[in-house]
Design a protein around this motif. Structure first.
Motif, PDB file in Angstrom:
ATOM      1  N   MET A 132       0.851  -1.180   0.000  1.00 31.90           N
ATOM      2  CA  MET A 132       0.000   0.000   0.000  1.00 31.90           C
ATOM      3  C   MET A 132       0.890   1.235   0.000  1.00 31.90           C
ATOM      4  O   MET A 132       1.868   1.294   0.716  1.00 31.90           O
ATOM      5  N   LYS A 133       0.501   2.208  -0.781  1.00 26.14           N
ATOM      6  CA  LYS A 133       1.277   3.439  -0.869  1.00 26.14           C
ATOM      7  C   LYS A 133       0.511   4.582  -0.217  1.00 26.14           C
ATOM      8  O   LYS A 133      -0.692   4.510  -0.010  1.00 26.14           O
ATOM      9  N   VAL A 134       1.230   5.644   0.079  1.00 26.98           N
ATOM     10  CA  VAL A 134       0.635   6.802   0.742  1.00 26.98           C
ATOM     11  C   VAL A 134      -0.520   7.371  -0.078  1.00 26.98           C
ATOM     12  O   VAL A 134      -1.543   7.784   0.479  1.00 26.98           O
ATOM     13  N   ALA A 135      -0.398   7.369  -1.378  1.00 28.90           N
ATOM     14  CA  ALA A 135      -1.454   7.915  -2.238  1.00 28.90           C
ATOM     15  C   ALA A 135      -2.772   7.171  -2.044  1.00 28.90           C
ATOM     16  O   ALA A 135      -3.854   7.743  -2.231  1.00 28.90           O
ATOM     17  N   ALA A 136      -2.703   5.908  -1.654  1.00 29.84           N
ATOM     18  CA  ALA A 136      -3.923   5.120  -1.437  1.00 29.84           C
ATOM     19  C   ALA A 136      -4.763   5.673  -0.288  1.00 29.84           C
ATOM     20  O   ALA A 136      -5.972   5.448  -0.244  1.00 29.84           O
ATOM     21  N   LEU A 137      -4.136   6.403   0.628  1.00 25.24           N
ATOM     22  CA  LEU A 137      -4.878   6.978   1.751  1.00 25.24           C
ATOM     23  C   LEU A 137      -5.858   8.066   1.317  1.00 25.24           C
ATOM     24  O   LEU A 137      -6.725   8.465   2.086  1.00 25.24           O
ATOM     25  N   PHE A 138      -5.722   8.544   0.098  1.00 27.31           N
ATOM     26  CA  PHE A 138      -6.581   9.612  -0.392  1.00 27.31           C
ATOM     27  C   PHE A 138      -7.642   9.119  -1.373  1.00 27.31           C
ATOM     28  O   PHE A 138      -8.354   9.912  -1.970  1.00 27.31           O
ATOM     29  N   LYS A 139      -7.760   7.825  -1.518  1.00 30.49           N
ATOM     30  CA  LYS A 139      -8.798   7.234  -2.378  1.00 30.49           C
ATOM     31  C   LYS A 139     -10.024   6.959  -1.522  1.00 30.49           C
ATOM     32  O   LYS A 139     -10.291   5.835  -1.124  1.00 30.49           O
ATOM     33  N   PHE A 140     -10.772   8.031  -1.244  1.00 34.33           N
ATOM     34  CA  PHE A 140     -11.898   7.954  -0.314  1.00 34.33           C
ATOM     35  C   PHE A 140     -13.057   7.113  -0.828  1.00 34.33           C
ATOM     36  O   PHE A 140     -13.936   6.755  -0.060  1.00 34.33           O
ATOM     37  N   ARG A 141     -13.059   6.794  -2.096  1.00 32.54           N
ATOM     38  CA  ARG A 141     -14.163   6.002  -2.647  1.00 32.54           C
ATOM     39  C   ARG A 141     -14.027   4.521  -2.321  1.00 32.54           C
ATOM     40  O   ARG A 141     -15.019   3.801  -2.372  1.00 32.54           O
ATOM     41  N   THR A 142     -12.844   4.083  -1.991  1.00 34.95           N
ATOM     42  CA  THR A 142     -12.695   2.671  -1.643  1.00 34.95           C
ATOM     43  C   THR A 142     -13.187   2.454  -0.208  1.00 34.95           C
ATOM     44  O   THR A 142     -12.909   3.262   0.680  1.00 34.95           O
ATOM     45  N   PRO A 143     -13.944   1.383   0.008  1.00 31.62           N
ATOM     46  CA  PRO A 143     -14.553   1.164   1.323  1.00 31.62           C
ATOM     47  C   PRO A 143     -13.542   1.048   2.459  1.00 31.62           C
ATOM     48  O   PRO A 143     -13.777   1.560   3.554  1.00 31.62           O
ATOM     49  N   GLU A 144     -12.405   0.402   2.193  1.00 32.19           N
ATOM     50  CA  GLU A 144     -11.435   0.230   3.269  1.00 32.19           C
ATOM     51  C   GLU A 144     -10.773   1.546   3.673  1.00 32.19           C
ATOM     52  O   GLU A 144     -10.522   1.797   4.848  1.00 32.19           O
ATOM     53  N   VAL A 145     -10.514   2.431   2.731  1.00 30.91           N
ATOM     54  CA  VAL A 145      -9.919   3.732   3.052  1.00 30.91           C
ATOM     55  C   VAL A 145     -10.939   4.608   3.777  1.00 30.91           C
ATOM     56  O   VAL A 145     -10.607   5.298   4.741  1.00 30.91           O
ATOM     57  N   ARG A 146     -12.181   4.549   3.339  1.00 31.38           N
ATOM     58  CA  ARG A 146     -13.241   5.287   4.039  1.00 31.38           C
ATOM     59  C   ARG A 146     -13.375   4.782   5.479  1.00 31.38           C
ATOM     60  O   ARG A 146     -13.460   5.566   6.417  1.00 31.38           O
ATOM     61  N   ALA A 147     -13.342   3.465   5.656  1.00 30.86           N
ATOM     62  CA  ALA A 147     -13.410   2.885   7.008  1.00 30.86           C
ATOM     63  C   ALA A 147     -12.200   3.307   7.839  1.00 30.86           C
ATOM     64  O   ALA A 147     -12.334   3.611   9.025  1.00 30.86           O
ATOM     65  N   LEU A 148     -11.036   3.347   7.216  1.00 32.59           N
ATOM     66  CA  LEU A 148      -9.824   3.763   7.921  1.00 32.59           C
ATOM     67  C   LEU A 148      -9.966   5.201   8.435  1.00 32.59           C
ATOM     68  O   LEU A 148      -9.679   5.488   9.598  1.00 32.59           O
ATOM     69  N   HIS A 149     -10.434   6.092   7.597  1.00 26.92           N
ATOM     70  CA  HIS A 149     -10.569   7.494   8.004  1.00 26.92           C
ATOM     71  C   HIS A 149     -11.654   7.675   9.064  1.00 26.92           C
ATOM     72  O   HIS A 149     -11.471   8.433  10.014  1.00 26.92           O
ATOM     73  N   LEU A 150     -12.762   6.983   8.908  1.00 25.10           N
ATOM     74  CA  LEU A 150     -13.813   7.067   9.937  1.00 25.10           C
ATOM     75  C   LEU A 150     -13.323   6.498  11.265  1.00 25.10           C
ATOM     76  O   LEU A 150     -13.661   7.013  12.334  1.00 25.10           O
ATOM     77  N   THR A 151     -12.506   5.459  11.192  1.00 26.49           N
ATOM     78  CA  THR A 151     -11.960   4.852  12.407  1.00 26.49           C
ATOM     79  C   THR A 151     -11.020   5.812  13.122  1.00 26.49           C
ATOM     80  O   THR A 151     -11.116   5.986  14.335  1.00 26.49           O
ATOM     81  N   TRP A 152     -10.108   6.455  12.382  1.00 23.96           N
ATOM     82  CA  TRP A 152      -9.181   7.355  13.084  1.00 23.96           C
ATOM     83  C   TRP A 152      -9.891   8.598  13.593  1.00 23.96           C
ATOM     84  O   TRP A 152      -9.518   9.154  14.633  1.00 23.96           O
ATOM     85  N   ILE A 153     -10.941   9.045  12.899  1.00 25.40           N
ATOM     86  CA  ILE A 153     -11.700  10.187  13.403  1.00 25.40           C
ATOM     87  C   ILE A 153     -12.411   9.814  14.703  1.00 25.40           C
ATOM     88  O   ILE A 153     -12.379  10.562  15.685  1.00 25.40           O
ATOM     89  N   ALA A 154     -13.040   8.636  14.719  1.00 23.17           N
ATOM     90  CA  ALA A 154     -13.710   8.165  15.940  1.00 23.17           C
ATOM     91  C   ALA A 154     -12.698   7.978  17.061  1.00 23.17           C
ATOM     92  O   ALA A 154     -12.954   8.344  18.218  1.00 23.17           O
ATOM     93  N   PHE A 155     -11.537   7.419  16.726  1.00 20.17           N
ATOM     94  CA  PHE A 155     -10.515   7.235  17.744  1.00 20.17           C
ATOM     95  C   PHE A 155     -10.029   8.579  18.278  1.00 20.17           C
ATOM     96  O   PHE A 155      -9.835   8.741  19.480  1.00 20.17           O
ATOM     97  N   PHE A 156      -9.855   9.544  17.404  1.00 16.84           N
ATOM     98  CA  PHE A 156      -9.420  10.876  17.839  1.00 16.84           C
ATOM     99  C   PHE A 156     -10.421  11.472  18.819  1.00 16.84           C
ATOM    100  O   PHE A 156     -10.038  12.063  19.828  1.00 16.84           O
ATOM    101  N   ILE A 157     -11.700  11.318  18.525  1.00 14.65           N
ATOM    102  CA  ILE A 157     -12.738  11.841  19.421  1.00 14.65           C
ATOM    103  C   ILE A 157     -12.644  11.160  20.783  1.00 14.65           C
ATOM    104  O   ILE A 157     -12.692  11.830  21.819  1.00 14.65           O
ATOM    105  N   THR A 158     -12.510   9.839  20.798  1.00 15.49           N
ATOM    106  CA  THR A 158     -12.433   9.126  22.083  1.00 15.49           C
ATOM    107  C   THR A 158     -11.164   9.505  22.838  1.00 15.49           C
ATOM    108  O   THR A 158     -11.195   9.664  24.060  1.00 15.49           O
ATOM    109  N   PHE A 159     -10.063   9.677  22.150  1.00 14.22           N
ATOM    110  CA  PHE A 159      -8.819  10.055  22.800  1.00 14.22           C
ATOM    111  C   PHE A 159      -8.930  11.468  23.378  1.00 14.22           C
ATOM    112  O   PHE A 159      -8.462  11.740  24.480  1.00 14.22           O
ATOM    113  N   TYR A 160      -9.569  12.343  22.643  1.00 15.36           N
ATOM    114  CA  TYR A 160      -9.778  13.715  23.116  1.00 15.36           C
ATOM    115  C   TYR A 160     -10.622  13.716  24.388  1.00 15.36           C
ATOM    116  O   TYR A 160     -10.324  14.428  25.345  1.00 15.36           O
ATOM    117  N   VAL A 161     -11.684  12.919  24.394  1.00 13.34           N
ATOM    118  CA  VAL A 161     -12.543  12.830  25.576  1.00 13.34           C
ATOM    119  C   VAL A 161     -11.782  12.208  26.739  1.00 13.34           C
ATOM    120  O   VAL A 161     -11.905  12.636  27.882  1.00 13.34           O
TER     121      VAL A 161
END
Length: 156
Positions: free
Chosen positions: A1-30
């Motif tokens: 996997m390359k860094v550019a793949a992190l910006f392919k938001f249409r792929t389900p796994e990349v979308r899940a990855l971004h939603l996961t880190w956003i949710a994790f960021f919220i929980t860590f902030y709390v």
């Protein structure tokens, strides 16, 4: 996997990855929301001392390990989406209780219960591992805050 793949938001796994880190960021902030407010809390609450802040900081991590075990078992049974959602909604209650707490007991108990939100590490790692192929899991987990801060054994 390359860094550019992190910006392919249409792929389900990349979308899940971004939603996961956003949710994790919220929980860590709390989870660590008290740290930047400690000096303001000391000034605004007349009974609070530096020892109280230290006690709250200790209780903030007290139930993290037992919660990780419980959340891990829940992940196996209900899946990461449900568990992450439930964890975030349920942990909003002690977060609000701490924010509006007026007594030492209220604040202490809410911080103790809130320490369970540290189990979000387990959900983030599990969710990332489910969505990516074994050859890409390391890169995907390193791209999320949960993966960057939690050790995980290599897949079989």
């Amino acid at each position: 996997m390359k860094v550019a793949a992190l910006f392919k938001f249409r792929t389900p796994e990349v979308r899940a990855l971004h939603l996961t880190w956003i949710a994790f960021f919220i929980t860590f902030y709390v989870w660590f929301n008290m740290a930047p407010l400690a000096s303001s809390m000391l000034k605004s609450v007349d009974w609070m001392t530096q020892d109280h802040i230290r006690l709250f900081a200790i209780t903030n991590v007290a139930l993290t390990i037992p919660a990780r075990i419980i959340v891990g078992m829940a992940l196996d049974r209900f899946g990461p989406r449900r568990v992450f959602s439930i964890l975030m909604v349920v942990m909003a209650i002690p977060a609000l209780a701490f924010a509006f707490g007026n007594t030492m007991t209220q604040m202490l108990i809410s911080r103790l219960v809130l320490s369970s939100i540290g189990a979000s590490f387990v959900v983030g790692i599990h969710m990332t591992a489910l969505w990516f192929k074994p050859k890409d899991i390391g890169f995907a987990e390193a791209s999320t805050p949960a993966g960057a801060t939690s050790a995980r054994p290599p897949p079989p």
